[in-house]
Enzyme design. Structure first.
Site, PDB file in Angstrom:
ATOM      1  N   GLU A  48      -0.668 -19.068   8.872  1.00  0.00           N
ATOM      2  CA  GLU A  48      -1.857 -19.369   8.178  1.00  0.00           C
ATOM      3  C   GLU A  48      -1.536 -20.248   6.745  1.00  0.00           C
ATOM      4  OE1 GLU A  48      -3.780 -15.953   6.688  1.00  0.00           O
ATOM      5  OE2 GLU A  48      -5.530 -16.468   6.872  1.00  0.00           O
ATOM      6  N   CYS A 170      -5.155 -14.774  11.308  1.00  0.00           N
ATOM      7  CA  CYS A 170      -4.864 -13.353  10.253  1.00  0.00           C
ATOM      8  C   CYS A 170      -5.741 -12.308  10.877  1.00  0.00           C
ATOM      9  CB  CYS A 170      -4.925 -13.763   8.944  1.00  0.00           C
ATOM     10  SG  CYS A 170      -4.110 -12.753   8.088  1.00  0.00           S
ATOM     11  N   ASN A 195      -1.126 -14.127   6.799  1.00  0.00           N
ATOM     12  CA  ASN A 195      -0.653 -13.756   5.406  1.00  0.00           C
ATOM     13  C   ASN A 195      -1.231 -12.600   4.961  1.00  0.00           C
ATOM     14  OD1 ASN A 195       0.257 -16.683   3.376  1.00  0.00           O
ATOM     15  ND2 ASN A 195      -0.743 -16.921   5.363  1.00  0.00           N
TER      16      ASN A 195
HETATM   17  N1  ING Z   1      -5.085 -11.158   5.333  1.00  0.00           N
HETATM   18  C1  ING Z   1      -4.977  -9.775   5.705  1.00  0.00           C
HETATM   19  C2  ING Z   1      -5.070  -9.426   7.347  1.00  0.00           C
HETATM   20  O1  ING Z   1      -6.080  -9.057   7.964  1.00  0.00           O
HETATM   21  C3  ING Z   1      -6.086  -7.606   5.478  1.00  0.00           C
HETATM   22  C4  ING Z   1      -6.233  -8.986   5.009  1.00  0.00           C
HETATM   23  C5  ING Z   1      -5.017  -6.887   5.554  1.00  0.00           C
HETATM   24  C6  ING Z   1      -7.559  -6.942   5.706  1.00  0.00           C
HETATM   25  C7  ING Z   1      -5.245  -5.282   5.936  1.00  0.00           C
HETATM   26  C8  ING Z   1      -7.574  -5.597   6.310  1.00  0.00           C
HETATM   27  C9  ING Z   1      -6.491  -4.884   6.278  1.00  0.00           C
HETATM   28  O2  ING Z   1      -4.096  -9.451   7.783  1.00  0.00           O
HETATM   29  C10 ING Z   1      -5.878 -12.149   5.842  1.00  0.00           C
HETATM   30  N2  ING Z   1      -5.513 -13.336   5.243  1.00  0.00           N
HETATM   31  O3  ING Z   1      -6.563 -12.060   6.603  1.00  0.00           O
END
Ligand code: ING
Length: 311
Positions: A48, A170, A195
Site C-alpha cells: 500500500e 490494509c 502499512n
Molecule cells: N493501517 C492499519 C491497519 O489496519 C490499524 C491501521 C492498525 C487499524 C491496527 C486498526 C488496528 O493495518 C492502515 N493503513 O490501514
C-alpha cells in the site's frame, strides 16, 4: 505457470523515508520485480502507498499532502520503468499508491497490472482507519480519514494472469465483509498491501498483538473464503516510526505458505495451486449449499450494533 498453478510473489518493502525520492523507490521495486520473475512468479504484490513514506502519520494541509505524496497520473514518468520492466519480463503486479483523480478526488488506491503492462483493475480503499482531527499530543497521526475519500466502489475480482484476483488495502483485511464480497465473485486469490504502525495511538495496546491480529485475520479469511491471500508490508522504521513486517502468503487451508522474516526489502514466493481450494469450496464452504443469506440481513442493514431482534 502450469495448468492450475500461478507463481505468486510478495515484495515487502523496508522503510521509505521522507527524503527518499520516487526514483530511488522505483529502483527498489524493479529489483524485487526481477527477483520475483527469477523465481517464476507470474504476479508480484507491492505494498500500500508503495511510492512514498506513510505520510498519513504527519499533520499537513490537504493541498500539501496532494502536492507531495499523490500521483495525478498512473503510469507517470517516475513509475513508467516499472511498467516497462513488467512488459519486458512478462510479469503482472499490484501496486498501492495515493491517487489524485482528474476531478481532484483523493484516494488510497491499488492497481492490478497484467503481463503486457495494462492496468486491468483499480481499487480505492473503502475502510479508512484513523481520524481527521490533529492530535498534537499523539506520537504520530493516522490521517487516512482526512487525506482520502472513501472508495467509490466495492471490491472487484478480475480474471487475469490465469486466476480470478481480488484486491484490497490494509485495514480492509480486518473486516470479514471485504473477503466475502470477493469470494462471492469467485475470487481465487486476494492481494493486498499494508502499512501497519506497531504502536497504537489510541490506547496502550501490547505491541505483539499487531502481528497476531494481522496473521489471524489473513489466515482465517483465506480459509473461510477458500482463497490464496498475498499481503505485502511496507515496514521497519520510517524516519523513526515503526511499522510491522510479516508479509505473508496464506493458502486456502489457512496455513502460512511463506512469510517474510526481515523488516527490509524482501521477496517471498509460492507456486500457488489454485486447485487446493476446490475441496473446501465443494464441502465445508460450499456457499450455494450452506449459506443462508435470508438470516444475514442485519449485516447490511446496520452500521453499528443496535437493539436485540428478540422482543
Ligand atoms: N493501517 C492499519 C491497519 O489496519 C490499524 C491501521 C492498525 C487499524 C491496527 C486498526 C488496528 O493495518 C492502515 N493503513 O490501514
Amino acid at each position: 505457470m502450469s495448468k492450475n498453478k500461478i507463481g505468486l510473489a510478495v515484495a515487502q518493502m523496508g522503510p521509505v523515508h521522507l527524503a527518499d525520492s520516487r526514483t530511488a523507490v522505483v529502483q527498489r521495486l524493479l529489483e524485487m520485480m526481477r527477483e520475483a520473475k527469477a523465481r517464476q512468479a507470474d504476479l508480484v504484490v507491492f505494498p500500500e502507498l508503495a511510492l512514498t513514506t506513510f505520510f498519513p502519520r504527519y499533520w499537513m494541509s490537504q493541498e500539501e499532502a496532494e502536492t507531495r505524496f499523490f500521483e495525478a497520473q498512473m503510469p507517470n514518468a517516475d513509475v513508467q520503468p516499472l511498467f516497462d520492466e513488467a512488459r519486458k519480463l512478462g510479469i503482472g503486479f499490484y501496486l498501492g499508491y495515493a491517487e489524485l483523480t482528474p476531478e481532484g478526488r483523493p484516494y488510497n488506491t491499488a492497481i492490478l497490472v497484467d503481463k503486457s503492462a495494462n492496468i486491468v483493475g483499480k481499487y480505492r480503499k473503502v475502510h479508512l482507519p484513523g481520524h481527521v482531527d490533529h492530535k498534537p499530543d499523539a506520537p504520530f497521526q493516522h490521517l487516512e480519514k482526512k487525506f482520502f475519500d472513501v472508495g467509490d466502489k466495492a471490491w472487484g475480482v478480475w480474471d487475469t494472469l490465469g486466476a480470478k484476483i481480488g484486491m484490497a488495502l490494509c485495514n480492509d483485511r480486518r473486516w470479514p465483509e471485504t473477503w466475502r464480497v470477493m469470494s462471492l465473485q469467485s475470487a481465487e486469490i486476494v492481494v493486498l498491501g499494508y502499512n501497519t504502525p506497531s504502536q497504537n495511538i489510541h490506547w496502550d495496546e501490547p505491541v505483539h498483538l499487531r502481528m497476531h491480529h494481522h496473521l489471524i485475520t489473513l489466515q482465517a479469511s483465506a480459509y473461510q473464503n477458500c482463497v490464496w491471500a498475498a499481503a505485502a508490508a511496507k515496514c521497519g522504521r520510517e524516519d523513526g516510526f515503526h511499522m510491522i513486517g510479516g508479509s505473508v502468503i496464506v493458502s486456502p487451508t489457512g496455513e502460512i505458505a511463506a512469510q517474510a522474516s526481515t523488516e527490509e526489502d524482501e521477496v517471498i514466493t509460492v507456486q500457488a495451486d489454485l486447485d487446493l481450494a476446490k475441496a473446501f469450496r465443494q464441502n465445508v464452504f460450499d456457499f450455494a449449499r450452506h449459506r443462508r443469506p435470508e438470516y444475514y440481513q442485519l449485516i447490511v442493514d446496520r452500521v453499528g450494533p443496535g437493539e436485540p431482534l428478540t422482543s
